[in-house]
Motif scaffolding. Structure first.
Motif, PDB file in Angstrom:
ATOM      1  N   THR A   1      38.391 -22.274  22.893  1.00  0.00           N
ATOM      2  CA  THR A   1      37.698 -23.433  23.426  1.00  0.00           C
ATOM      3  C   THR A   1      38.600 -24.206  24.382  1.00  0.00           C
ATOM      4  OG1 THR A   1      36.401 -23.581  21.395  1.00  0.00           O
ATOM      5  CG2 THR A   1      36.432 -25.528  22.792  1.00  0.00           C
ATOM      6  N   LYS A   2      39.879 -24.319  24.037  1.00  0.00           N
ATOM      7  CA  LYS A   2      40.831 -25.002  24.911  1.00  0.00           C
ATOM      8  C   LYS A   2      40.977 -24.275  26.241  1.00  0.00           C
ATOM      9  CE  LYS A   2      43.634 -27.361  21.450  1.00  0.00           C
ATOM     10  NZ  LYS A   2      44.967 -27.458  20.822  1.00  0.00           N
ATOM     11  N   LYS A   3      41.058 -22.940  26.191  1.00  0.00           N
ATOM     12  CA  LYS A   3      41.146 -22.156  27.425  1.00  0.00           C
ATOM     13  C   LYS A   3      39.901 -22.364  28.282  1.00  0.00           C
ATOM     14  CE  LYS A   3      43.939 -18.318  25.737  1.00  0.00           C
ATOM     15  NZ  LYS A   3      43.934 -16.872  25.447  1.00  0.00           N
ATOM     16  N   ALA A   4      38.747 -22.291  27.661  1.00  0.00           N
ATOM     17  CA  ALA A   4      37.493 -22.468  28.402  1.00  0.00           C
ATOM     18  C   ALA A   4      37.433 -23.854  29.014  1.00  0.00           C
ATOM     19  CB  ALA A   4      36.299 -22.244  27.471  1.00  0.00           C
ATOM     20  N   SER A   5      37.878 -24.850  28.280  1.00  0.00           N
ATOM     21  CA  SER A   5      37.865 -26.218  28.778  1.00  0.00           C
ATOM     22  C   SER A   5      38.734 -26.363  30.025  1.00  0.00           C
ATOM     23  CB  SER A   5      38.349 -27.170  27.683  1.00  0.00           C
ATOM     24  OG  SER A   5      38.451 -28.477  28.180  1.00  0.00           O
ATOM     25  N   LYS A   6      39.883 -25.722  30.033  1.00  0.00           N
ATOM     26  CA  LYS A   6      40.771 -25.778  31.192  1.00  0.00           C
ATOM     27  C   LYS A   6      40.097 -25.177  32.424  1.00  0.00           C
ATOM     28  CE  LYS A   6      45.079 -25.721  28.604  1.00  0.00           C
ATOM     29  NZ  LYS A   6      46.290 -24.963  28.274  1.00  0.00           N
ATOM     30  N   TYR A   7      39.448 -24.028  32.256  1.00  0.00           N
ATOM     31  CA  TYR A   7      38.767 -23.383  33.381  1.00  0.00           C
ATOM     32  C   TYR A   7      37.578 -24.204  33.867  1.00  0.00           C
ATOM     33  CZ  TYR A   7      41.615 -19.203  33.058  1.00  0.00           C
ATOM     34  OH  TYR A   7      42.663 -18.330  33.070  1.00  0.00           O
TER      35      TYR A   7
ATOM     36  N   GLU B   1      40.557 -22.956  13.346  1.00  0.00           N
ATOM     37  CA  GLU B   1      41.874 -23.312  13.878  1.00  0.00           C
ATOM     38  C   GLU B   1      42.548 -22.148  14.586  1.00  0.00           C
ATOM     39  OE1 GLU B   1      44.470 -25.178  11.024  1.00  0.00           O
ATOM     40  OE2 GLU B   1      42.820 -26.414  10.267  1.00  0.00           O
ATOM     41  N   LYS B   2      42.449 -20.951  14.008  1.00  0.00           N
ATOM     42  CA  LYS B   2      43.163 -19.799  14.560  1.00  0.00           C
ATOM     43  C   LYS B   2      42.467 -19.171  15.762  1.00  0.00           C
ATOM     44  CE  LYS B   2      45.738 -18.150  10.573  1.00  0.00           C
ATOM     45  NZ  LYS B   2      45.973 -17.018   9.676  1.00  0.00           N
ATOM     46  N   PHE B   3      41.135 -19.165  15.784  1.00  0.00           N
ATOM     47  CA  PHE B   3      40.429 -18.403  16.801  1.00  0.00           C
ATOM     48  C   PHE B   3      39.505 -19.228  17.702  1.00  0.00           C
ATOM     49  CE2 PHE B   3      41.491 -15.453  13.403  1.00  0.00           C
ATOM     50  CZ  PHE B   3      42.198 -14.503  14.126  1.00  0.00           C
ATOM     51  N   VAL B   4      38.767 -20.138  17.132  1.00  0.00           N
ATOM     52  CA  VAL B   4      37.774 -20.869  17.925  1.00  0.00           C
ATOM     53  C   VAL B   4      38.434 -21.923  18.812  1.00  0.00           C
ATOM     54  CG1 VAL B   4      35.707 -22.307  17.843  1.00  0.00           C
ATOM     55  CG2 VAL B   4      35.969 -20.415  16.228  1.00  0.00           C
TER      56      VAL B   4
ATOM     57  N   GLN C   1      40.937 -13.166   2.984  1.00  0.00           N
ATOM     58  CA  GLN C   1      39.816 -13.711   3.735  1.00  0.00           C
ATOM     59  C   GLN C   1      40.172 -15.089   4.279  1.00  0.00           C
ATOM     60  OE1 GLN C   1      36.231 -13.459   1.448  1.00  0.00           O
ATOM     61  NE2 GLN C   1      36.430 -11.279   1.130  1.00  0.00           N
ATOM     62  N   MET C   2      39.414 -15.541   5.279  1.00  0.00           N
ATOM     63  CA  MET C   2      39.673 -16.827   5.916  1.00  0.00           C
ATOM     64  C   MET C   2      38.595 -17.836   5.573  1.00  0.00           C
ATOM     65  SD  MET C   2      40.912 -15.944   9.764  1.00  0.00           S
ATOM     66  CE  MET C   2      39.934 -14.495  10.077  1.00  0.00           C
ATOM     67  N   SER C   3      39.012 -19.080   5.457  1.00  0.00           N
ATOM     68  CA  SER C   3      38.057 -20.168   5.281  1.00  0.00           C
ATOM     69  C   SER C   3      37.490 -20.520   6.657  1.00  0.00           C
ATOM     70  CB  SER C   3      38.741 -21.398   4.683  1.00  0.00           C
ATOM     71  OG  SER C   3      39.651 -21.948   5.630  1.00  0.00           O
ATOM     72  N   LYS C   4      36.441 -21.307   6.638  1.00  0.00           N
ATOM     73  CA  LYS C   4      35.825 -21.755   7.888  1.00  0.00           C
ATOM     74  C   LYS C   4      36.836 -22.532   8.742  1.00  0.00           C
ATOM     75  CE  LYS C   4      31.123 -22.918   8.418  1.00  0.00           C
ATOM     76  NZ  LYS C   4      29.969 -23.755   8.073  1.00  0.00           N
TER      77      LYS C   4
END
Length: 97
Positions: free
Chosen positions: A67-73, A60-63, A52-55
């Motif tokens: 978010t970085k991609k969305a910020s660029k667009y 770090e892995k997915f959000v 399982q993954m911590s918050k």
């Protein structure tokens, strides 16, 4: 993975009916949509025998990457509109659409 995609809605429905996720238990900082989604993902991982993954790990892995991609667009869109540019398809691309 394909089997998981087919069963995703069923798994989510089964997960949602539990007492843990009743609306009155919602708490803005510690018991919210994010913790709900992460708990569901962790339940699927556990069923597959995976860790399982911590918050913070999930963030770090997915959000953050998304978010970085969305910020660029968003930045690109803002620059284009601020400088009165617009994009039109090339003549070759118009025929394909």
């Amino acid at each position: 993975m394909f089997g998981l995609l087919q069963d995703w809605d069923k798994l989510l429905e089964e997960f949602s009916v539990g007492e843990a996720w009743l609306p009155h238990r919602y708490e803005e900082h510690d018991y919210n949509c994010y913790t709900y989604a992460l708990a569901f993902i962790n339940s699927v991982l556990a069923a597959q025998g995976k860790q399982q993954m911590s918050k913070s790990e999930f963030t770090e892995k997915f959000v953050i990457p998304q978010t970085k991609k969305a910020s660029k667009y968003i930045t690109l869109h803002q620059e284009l509109t601020a400088n009165e540019f617009y994009v039109v398809p090339l003549p070759d691309q118009e025929k394909r659409c």
